[in-house]
Enzyme design. Structure first.
Site, PDB file in Angstrom:
ATOM      1  N   LEU A   1       3.043 -57.219 -14.046  1.00 36.07           N
ATOM      2  CA  LEU A   1       4.363 -57.997 -13.785  1.00 36.07           C
ATOM      3  C   LEU A   1       3.784 -59.512 -13.475  1.00 36.07           C
ATOM      4  O   LEU A   1       4.104 -60.841 -13.619  1.00 36.07           O
ATOM      5  CB  LEU A   1       5.293 -57.370 -14.350  1.00 36.07           C
ATOM      6  N   ASP A   2       3.563 -59.597 -12.274  1.00 39.11           N
ATOM      7  CA  ASP A   2       3.427 -60.263 -11.130  1.00 39.11           C
ATOM      8  C   ASP A   2       1.303 -61.079 -11.864  1.00 39.11           C
ATOM      9  O   ASP A   2       1.810 -61.798 -11.638  1.00 39.11           O
ATOM     10  CB  ASP A   2       2.761 -59.539 -10.027  1.00 39.11           C
ATOM     11  N   HIS A   3       0.915 -59.768 -12.190  1.00 40.31           N
ATOM     12  CA  HIS A   3      -0.122 -60.614 -12.818  1.00 40.31           C
ATOM     13  C   HIS A   3      -0.134 -61.826 -13.707  1.00 40.31           C
ATOM     14  O   HIS A   3      -0.636 -62.944 -13.853  1.00 40.31           O
ATOM     15  CB  HIS A   3      -1.634 -59.773 -12.957  1.00 40.31           C
TER      16      HIS A   3
END
Length: 485
Positions: free
Chosen positions: A391-393
Site C-alpha cells: 500500500l505504501d509503495h
C-alpha cells in the site's frame, strides 16, 4: 511462478507492475511532449522487478548490514476478541499506546494489557489519544464499516482544481479489463504501454488490468499541440521540474524518489524536530537534496513559501489538515503559485468517518481485511500481512503518476492518494488460488542481486534496488546517493 512476483493470494506482482507502468506511462507522455516526439515511447516494466522495487527497504544494505528494523513494541497483539496491531516505531507513538494501556514500555506487559481489552475499543482509544493502532477486520467487516464506502466512492488517484471545486479521476489511476497475456505483464512478466488515456473502469469495478491499466492504448499516436514548440531535447523526462518533498517513512518519500528517478530536482523539506527512520531515509531518498525548515515558525513558513514560488510540485504526507492549520494548505500555496501541482498522501483520506486518521501501511492492511485474509489463506494462527509494504509503495508510484499527469494537464491541480484507496484497488484485482500464490518463492537477498546497484554515500557503500522499468529513449534512475550520513 516468477511472473507472480511475491508469495501471496493477492495479486501483488501484478499490482506492482500496474502501478509502475502507470507512472512510467505518464513520464513517457511528458517526455514525448517536451521532446516533440510524434509517437509515444514504449514503456516496459517486468513484474519481477516491479515486485522487488515494492520491498526495496528489505534489501537495502549499508556496508553489508541491514539498515532497517521494526521497533520492539511494534507488531500484532492478541486482544480479548481478536487481534490489534500497534505501530511504535516513533517514541511518542509508543508512549501514547502504553499510556492508553496503562502499561510500561515492555513487550510482555503490553501483551498482557492488550489481552484484557477489545480490539475495536482499543483501536479507537489509541486513535483518540493521538496514537496509531488498527484492529484486524475481516473483509466483510471492513465492507460493512462506513469508511469503506467513503473510500470506494473516491477515485484511487483523485484530482481537484487547486483553486476550485470538483473531484475527478486521474487517468493514471484507471484499471482496465484484461486483454491478453502480454498486455501489461500479468502472465508474461513484462509491462508494455504504447499510449495514454484509454478508456477503462475504476478500480472499484473489480476488473483486472490489461491494455487499459496504465492508460495504454496500443498504437495511439502522441504528438505536441499544433504551434507548441518542443522543449530542448533531454534524456530525462522531468529534467528541470522542481519538487518540494515534505514526506517521511515510505509512501511519500517513494513518490519523491520516483520523480527524482525521472530527473526532477527534488528537495526534501524536513522538520528539525520530527523523528525519521534512518534505514528508510537511506533507501527512499536517492537523488534528492535536503533542507531543514521549521514550518511552525514564521521564518520557516516564509522561507517555504519562497521555495513554493519557484516550485512545480509540492508533495506532502502530513495528516490531512495539518499544513492548512499552519496556513500552508493547497489554497494558500495556490495563492503564491497558481500553476502548482499539490500532491497529498494519507492513510485513510481526508473525508469520511476516518478522514484524517493517522495510519501506516501495516495498520491499513489490518483494518481493511488484508491481514485476516492472508491468515485464513495460509492456515496461520495470527495475522499474515502482504509480502511487502504494497500500500505504501503503491501509493508512492500512483502519487508520482498523478503528479506527472497533473503537469501534463498544465498544473494548478491537487492530487490525492490514500493507502486505503490503494488497498481498494488491490482488492479489485481478485485473488490467486492459494496453491498457486502461496507457492511462489519468497526472494532472498541473494535471489535479487541482478536487480541491485551499489552506490557510495556518506553512510558507506549502499546496496539498493535499482529503478525498475524503462521508457524508450529516456534516461531513468537517480543522479546520486541519499543526502544522509
Amino acid at each position: 511462478m516468477d511472473d507472480l512476483g511475491l508469495p501471496s493470494v493477492f495479486r501483488v506482482g501484478e499490482f506492482a507492475a500496474w502501478a509502475v507502468t502507470a507512472a512510467h506511462t505518464q513520464a513517457a507522455a511528458y517526455f514525448a511532449t517536451r521532446n516533440g516526439l510524434q509517437t509515444m515511447p514504449r514503456v516496459t516494466v517486468g513484474t519481477r522487478e516491479a515486485a522487488i522495487a515494492f520491498r526495496s527497504e528489505r534489501y537495502l544494505r549499508m556496508d553489508g548490514e541491514a539498515a532497517f528494523e521494526w521497533a520492539p513494541l511494534s507488531g500484532d497483539y492478541e486482544t480479548a476478541d481478536g487481534w490489534l496491531r500497534l505501530h511504535c516505531n516513533f517514541d511518542h507513538h509508543a508512549e501514547i499506546a502504553c499510556r492508553v494501556l496503562g502499561a510500561p514500555q515492555d513487550r510482555a506487559a503490553v501483551e498482557a494489557a492488550v489481552r484484557r481489552r477489545g480490539r475495536f475499543e482499543l483501536e479507537d482509544a489509541i486513535a483518540e489519544a493521538g496514537g496509531v493502532a488498527a484492529a484486524m477486520r475481516t473483509r466483510q467487516e471492513w465492507l460493512a464499516h462506513p469508511h469503506s464506502a467513503a473510500v470506494a466512492a473516491r477515485p484511487v488517484v483523485a484530482m481537484t482544481p487547486l483553486a476550485g471545486d470538483g473531484v475527478f479521476a486521474a487517468e493514471c489511476g484507471i484499471v482496465g479489463a484484461r486483454s491478453g497475456a502480454d498486455a501489461t505483464g500479468a502472465r508474461s512478466g513484462a509491462g508494455v504501454a504504447d499510449g495514454v488515456g484509454a478508456a477503462g473502469v475504476g478500480a472499484a469495478g473489480g476488473a483486472g488490468y490489461g491494455s487499459g491499466a496504465a492508460g495504454a492504448a496500443a498504437g495511439r499516436v502522441f504528438a505536441t499541440e499544433p504551434g507548441t514548440p518542443a522543449a530542448a531535447a533531454s534524456p530525462r523526462p522531468l529534467s528541470g521540474i522542481r519538487v518540494l518533498d515534505l514526506t517521511r517513512i515510505i509512501a511519500g518519500p517513494n513518490a519523491g524518489r520516483v520523480l527524482a528517478g525521472y530527473g526532477a530536482d527534488v528537495t526534501m523539506v524536513r522538520s528539525p524536530v520530527l523523528p525519521t527512520i534512518r534505514g528508510l531515509d537511506l533507501d527512499l531518498n536517492f537523488g534528492k537534496a535536503l533542507r531543514f525548515l521549521d514550518l511552525r515558525s514564521g521564518a520557516g513558513r516564509s522561507a517555504f513559501l519562497d521555495l513554493v514560488r519557484g516550485a512545480d510540485v509540492v508533495l506532502q504526507s502530513y495528516r490531512p489538515g495539518a499544513l492548512a492549520g499552519l496556513g500552508l494548505g493547497p489554497a494558500e500555496l495556490a495563492a503564491v503559485n497558481p500553476g502548482l501541482v499539490h500532491v497529498s498522501i494519507s492513510a485513510y483520506g481526508s473525508g469520511g468517518p476516518w478522514g484524517g486518521r493517522r495510519g501506516f501501511d501495516s495498520l491499513v492492511q489490518m483494518a481493511v481485511g488484508i491481514a485476516e485474509e492472508g491468515m485464513r489463506a495460509g492456515g496461520a494462527e495470527r495475522p499474515v500481512p502482504l509480502p511487502a509494504q504494497v500500500l505504501d509503495h503503491g501509493a508512492g508510484w500512483l502519487a508520482a503518476a498523478g503528479a506527472v499527469e497533473a503537469l501534463r494537464r498544465g498544473g494548478g491541480l491537487a492530487v490525492d492518494v490514500s493507502l486505503a484507496g490503494v488497498g481498494h484497488a488491490l482488492d479489485a484485482l481478485g485473488r490467486l488460488d492459494p496453491a498457486v500464490g502461496l507457492a511462489v518463492p519468497d526472494p532472498a537477498l541473494s535471489d535479487v542481486d541482478d536487480l541491485l546497484l551499489r552506490s557510495q554515500s556518506g553512510a558507506g557503500t549502499l546496496a539498493h534496488v535499482r529503478f525498475p522499468g524503462s521508457v524508450a529513449g529516456a534516461e531513468l534512475g537517480w543522479s546520486g546517493p541519499p543526502p544522509h550520513g
